[in-house]
Design an enzyme around this catalytic site. Structure first.
Site, PDB file in Angstrom:
ATOM      1  N   CYS A   2       0.859  -1.184   0.000  1.00 30.56           N
ATOM      2  CA  CYS A   2       0.000   0.000   0.000  1.00 30.56           C
ATOM      3  C   CYS A   2       0.897   1.235   0.000  1.00 30.56           C
ATOM      4  CB  CYS A   2      -0.853   0.019   1.253  1.00 30.56           C
ATOM      5  SG  CYS A   2      -1.768  -1.491   1.507  1.00 30.56           S
ATOM      6  N   ARG A  27       1.599   1.796  -5.961  1.00 30.60           N
ATOM      7  CA  ARG A  27       1.795   0.786  -4.900  1.00 30.60           C
ATOM      8  C   ARG A  27       0.496   0.081  -4.544  1.00 30.60           C
ATOM      9  NH1 ARG A  27       6.412   1.248  -2.047  1.00 30.60           N
ATOM     10  NH2 ARG A  27       5.433   0.233  -0.276  1.00 30.60           N
ATOM     11  N   TRP A  75      -3.666  -1.679  -1.192  1.00 33.61           N
ATOM     12  CA  TRP A  75      -3.587  -2.897  -2.010  1.00 33.61           C
ATOM     13  C   TRP A  75      -4.006  -3.997  -1.046  1.00 33.61           C
ATOM     14  CZ3 TRP A  75      -3.089  -3.873  -7.026  1.00 33.61           C
ATOM     15  CH2 TRP A  75      -2.872  -5.190  -7.421  1.00 33.61           C
ATOM     16  N   ASN A 101       0.804  -0.341   6.162  1.00 31.39           N
ATOM     17  CA  ASN A 101       1.172  -1.112   4.972  1.00 31.39           C
ATOM     18  C   ASN A 101       1.833  -2.374   5.473  1.00 31.39           C
ATOM     19  OD1 ASN A 101       2.059  -2.110   2.535  1.00 31.39           O
ATOM     20  ND2 ASN A 101       3.843  -0.775   2.426  1.00 31.39           N
ATOM     21  N   GLY A 102       1.272  -3.528   5.186  1.00 32.90           N
ATOM     22  CA  GLY A 102       1.884  -4.778   5.632  1.00 32.90           C
ATOM     23  C   GLY A 102       0.825  -5.801   6.010  1.00 32.90           C
ATOM     24  N   GLU A 491       7.539 -20.494 -20.425  1.00 26.88           N
ATOM     25  CA  GLU A 491       7.431 -19.156 -19.819  1.00 26.88           C
ATOM     26  C   GLU A 491       8.566 -18.259 -20.299  1.00 26.88           C
ATOM     27  OE1 GLU A 491       5.366 -17.436 -18.435  1.00 26.88           O
ATOM     28  OE2 GLU A 491       6.492 -15.857 -17.393  1.00 26.88           O
ATOM     29  N   LYS A 495       8.032 -14.708 -22.263  1.00 29.18           N
ATOM     30  CA  LYS A 495       8.636 -13.447 -21.799  1.00 29.18           C
ATOM     31  C   LYS A 495       9.366 -12.759 -22.947  1.00 29.18           C
ATOM     32  CE  LYS A 495       6.987 -12.594 -18.720  1.00 29.18           C
ATOM     33  NZ  LYS A 495       5.982 -13.591 -18.532  1.00 29.18           N
ATOM     34  N   GLU A 498       6.910 -11.472 -25.794  1.00 36.14           N
ATOM     35  CA  GLU A 498       5.941 -10.399 -25.523  1.00 36.14           C
ATOM     36  C   GLU A 498       6.608  -9.058 -25.267  1.00 36.14           C
ATOM     37  OE1 GLU A 498       3.537 -10.540 -21.964  1.00 36.14           O
ATOM     38  OE2 GLU A 498       4.914 -11.906 -21.026  1.00 36.14           O
ATOM     39  N   HIS A 514      11.432 -34.588 -32.716  1.00 34.69           N
ATOM     40  CA  HIS A 514      10.163 -34.800 -33.435  1.00 34.69           C
ATOM     41  C   HIS A 514       9.822 -33.618 -34.323  1.00 34.69           C
ATOM     42  CE1 HIS A 514       9.492 -38.385 -31.032  1.00 34.69           C
ATOM     43  NE2 HIS A 514       9.928 -37.679 -29.999  1.00 34.69           N
ATOM     44  N   LYS A 613      -2.396  -5.415 -19.586  1.00 29.85           N
ATOM     45  CA  LYS A 613      -2.005  -6.109 -18.350  1.00 29.85           C
ATOM     46  C   LYS A 613      -3.069  -7.133 -17.959  1.00 29.85           C
ATOM     47  CE  LYS A 613       0.353  -7.262 -14.837  1.00 29.85           C
ATOM     48  NZ  LYS A 613       1.472  -8.205 -15.085  1.00 29.85           N
TER      49      LYS A 613
HETATM   50  C1  AGP Z   1       2.288 -12.773 -19.117  1.00 31.92           C
HETATM   51  O1  AGP Z   1       3.524 -12.099 -19.029  1.00 31.92           O
HETATM   52  C2  AGP Z   1       1.232 -11.944 -19.812  1.00 31.92           C
HETATM   53  N1  AGP Z   1       1.103 -10.673 -19.237  1.00 31.92           N
HETATM   54  C3  AGP Z   1      -0.075 -12.706 -19.961  1.00 31.92           C
HETATM   55  O2  AGP Z   1       0.177 -13.938 -20.591  1.00 31.92           O
HETATM   56  C4  AGP Z   1      -0.828 -12.992 -18.639  1.00 31.92           C
HETATM   57  O3  AGP Z   1      -0.124 -13.955 -17.891  1.00 31.92           O
HETATM   58  C5  AGP Z   1      -2.215 -13.541 -18.994  1.00 31.92           C
HETATM   59  O4  AGP Z   1      -2.919 -12.541 -19.697  1.00 31.92           O
HETATM   60  C6  AGP Z   1      -3.020 -13.964 -17.765  1.00 31.92           C
HETATM   61  O5  AGP Z   1      -3.237 -12.862 -16.945  1.00 31.92           O
HETATM   62  P1  AGP Z   1      -3.792 -13.133 -15.442  1.00 31.92           P
HETATM   63  O6  AGP Z   1      -2.720 -13.874 -14.724  1.00 31.92           O
HETATM   64  O7  AGP Z   1      -4.033 -11.765 -14.902  1.00 31.92           O
HETATM   65  O8  AGP Z   1      -5.038 -13.941 -15.562  1.00 31.92           O
END
Ligand code: AGP
Length: 618
Positions: A2, A27, A75, A101-102, A491, A495, A498, A514, A613
């Site tokens: 927070c 935050r 938060w 905050n905590g 993953e 990363k 994207e 394969h 996001k």
């Molecule tokens: C991952 O780096 C991306 N931002 C994206 O794949 C994300 O993980 C996905 O949209 C799921 O989001 P969420 O965890 O908020 O459900």
């Protein structure tokens, strides 16, 4: 996490506080509040929503004059975001007021004791318990606020940064910290003080700041030097430093890092610690997760666990498949939310569905659990946003305490999700008698070591920058892993894709022959996760296949493994750990590699093109 900001001095406090809260919104931003003392009354306004909502409400409902006050942007960790749970919180007498905050781990015990002494509570928060605990001690000990705060915090377990005001002694503010940051900006000749979670709220008023250390309490009183005490001792701390702030406003918001993503990569040791805080009691051999404990039977008797998620959260679910089947011996299926919701899946009330989502708002994941619920399944949510749609839709759940993840690329969310899932797999494995007590204890103790091992890994950053320089202009990348590290390969590829827009694919290492091996030539960098734990020899033979075709090899190896290092063009060493926890470590260099390549390519790391996001639409 927070945001806290406060002021005591000769200026009008309100505009300073509101501006400070706006700068701290990164935050946390699910609710906000402000309290002002106008020389006679404590005037308090708070609301669910953002600081702008608070400003609108406060200017309608309270007088905004006063030279002392503080504010909070929340938060949520305890209690969903709403009016009563937002800060500040008043004590029962309404003489004391606090922002915090905590996380107070033993708040439940303290609350029960206070209720037995006649206290009543309006909110579900640990913070309201804390301010009444301070009030009770002040009453019993007939002491000043500072002493009461010291005595109270000596009995509190958890993390906190607090700011407390006593209407009966309105010329000072009391500040304390353990585990959450708080800074005190010092005005000229002590004529004013600014208190905040970081220096962004007061950077233009003063460059002189004291950053409280863990376990310290301070009293800021006009006209006097700040007094600092150890919470558990009476003597004053004399050798504290007044720092001269050099950072710009924007740099402070990002904690001095160039991007939120890098800040969040570096926050992972703290985020993982905060996530297992209050849940992992390694010395007692206990794992306490109320969302799981209250529904243990559903998991113990489940036919299977279906894990739904998207993107990085789906990758965390894939790691969980290995965790639950390996440790808890419960059958697991992992599904993309978008596929699960439309493929007319067979779901029964004997199924447990775990939804993983950082935002808690991903439309496909939300739709998937609504379908599962409609067919009688038990739904457990793992989210990072308290009170989010998926968290509210689930029957039960556990929050990752990662704090706001601002960068679009998910980093600390991934490792804190895996932390929760590891705790669940271990608890269920123990309850089902599938792991020996000694092995169980070894796992718990090792999990405690993970934040420190990530700290060590983060020291590799400069070495990773060198690797990024070499491969920043390639067009394709391959990522390979086996077992627990196959999801990490996926993953790592995601990363890179994207944020740097380089095409990358993740594969199970054995899958190379394969088809994908046709891609290997001297222009193809291949990241191979080749830790000593799990199928090491098999991975080494996959590496030989790559080298035979002149592939460029970047290996992630266990520290001291010279065999693979000698076969590699570049290698990154990770500390030894137990196989189920390797994803928590192997993902770190891959996050850093993608980050540095993206920065070198001039990409917008925190807001990559075409991405959001939280994908709240199909
Ligand atoms: C991952 O780096 C991306 N931002 C994206 O794949 C994300 O993980 C996905 O949209 C799921 O989001 P969420 O965890 O908020 O459900």
């Amino acid at each position: 996490m927070c945001g806290i900001t406060g002021y005591i001095g000769y200026r009008d406090a309100y505009p300073i506080i509101i501006q400070g809260l706006q700068r701290l919104e990164y935050r946390g931003y699910d609710s906000a509040g402000v309290v002002l003392y106008d020389g006679k009354n404590i005037n308090l306004s708070k609301t669910k929503g953002k600081v702008s909502d608070l400003q609108q409400k406060a200017e309608l409902e309270i007088p905004t004059d006063g030279r002392i006050g503080f504010g909070h942007t929340r938060w949520a960790t305890h209690g969903v975001p709403n009016y009563v749970n937002s800060h500040p919180h008043l004590s029962q007498s309404e003489n004391l007021v606090i922002v915090h905050n905590g996380i107070i781990e033993n708040y439940d015990t303290l609350k029960k004791e206070l209720i037995s002494r006649g206290y009543e509570f309006k909110s579900d928060t640990d913070t309201e318990v804390l301010i009444n605990f301070i009030e009770e001690i002040k009453k019993q000990e007939k002491c000043k606020l500072g002493k009461a705060v010291q005595l109270a915090l000596s009995e509190v377990v958890g993390a906190y940064a607090i700011l407390v005001f006593d209407k009966t002694k309105p010329d000072e503010l009391v500040i304390a910290r353990l585990g959450s940051p708080i800074a005190i900006g010092i005005g000229k000749d002590n004529t004013e003080f600014f208190i905040a979670s970081d220096a962004t709220p007061f950077i233009e008023y003063t460059k002189d700041a004291i950053y409280l250390e863990d376990g310290e309490m301070a009293i800021a009183k006009i006209g006097r030097d700040v007094k600092i005490y150890k919470i558990n001792e009476d003597e004053r701390v004399r050798d504290f430093k007044i720092q001269q702030l050099q950072l710009s406003l924007e740099q402070i918001e990002k904690g001095g890092y160039e991007h939120f993503m890098l800040k969040e990569i570096y926050e992972q040791p703290t985020a993982i610690t905060d996530t297992y805080r209050g849940r992992l009691h390694a010395n007692e051999g206990l794992i306490k997760m109320s969302g799981l404990d209250d529904h243990l039977g559903r998991f113990m008797n489940a036919n299977r666990i279906i894990i739904v998620g998207c993107g990085t959260s789906w990758h965390a679910g894939l790691v969980a498949e290995y965790l639950f089947e390996d440790i808890a011996r419960i059958p697991v299926e992992v599904e993309y939310g978008s596929e699960f919701r439309y493929r007319n899946p067979i779901i029964t009330e004997k199924d447990v569905v775990i939804a993983i989502s950082q935002s808690g708002e991903t439309a496909d994941t939300l739709a998937a659990i609504k379908l599962a619920k409609s067919k009688g399944a038990f739904v457990f949510g793992i989210c990072n946003v308290v009170g989010s749609s998926i968290a509210r839709e689930a029957h039960a759940g556990a929050y990752t305490h990662a704090g706001p993840e601002i960068g679009v690329a998910s980093t600390k969310a991934f490792t804190t999700q895996i932390t929760i899932l590891s705790l669940m797999a271990l608890k269920l494995g123990k309850e089902k008698g599938n792991i020996a007590t000694s092995v169980y204890h070894t796992y718990l103790q090792e999990l405690l070591q993970i934040p420190g091992k990530i700290e060590q890994l983060l020291q590799e950053d400069q070495h990773i920058i060198e690797i990024a320089k070499k491969y920043k202009d390639v067009s394709n990348f391959l990522y390979l892993g086996r077992g627990y590290n196959f999801p990490v390969a996926l993953e790592g590829a995601l990363k890179l894709k994207e944020i740097s827009y380089i095409h990358a694919e993740g594969y199970p290492a054995a899958e190379m022959k394969h088809g994908p091996i046709a891609l290997i030539d001297e222009n193809m960098p291949v990241v191979v996760i080749a830790t000593k734990q799990g199928h090491y020899e098999k991975v080494v033979s996959n590496i030989q296949e790559i080298k035979a075709r002149h592939g460029q090899l970047i290996s992630i190896v266990t520290v001291g493994d010279h065999t693979v290092k000698e076969m590699s063009d570049y290698s990154i060493e990770i500390p030894e750990t137990l196989e189920p926890f390797t994803p928590l470590l192997t993902t770190i260099p891959l996050q850093l590699l993608s980050y540095h390549i993206a920065v070198m390519r001039g990409c917008n790391v925190d807001q990559p093109r075409n991405l959001a996001k939280s994908v709240t639409v199909e």
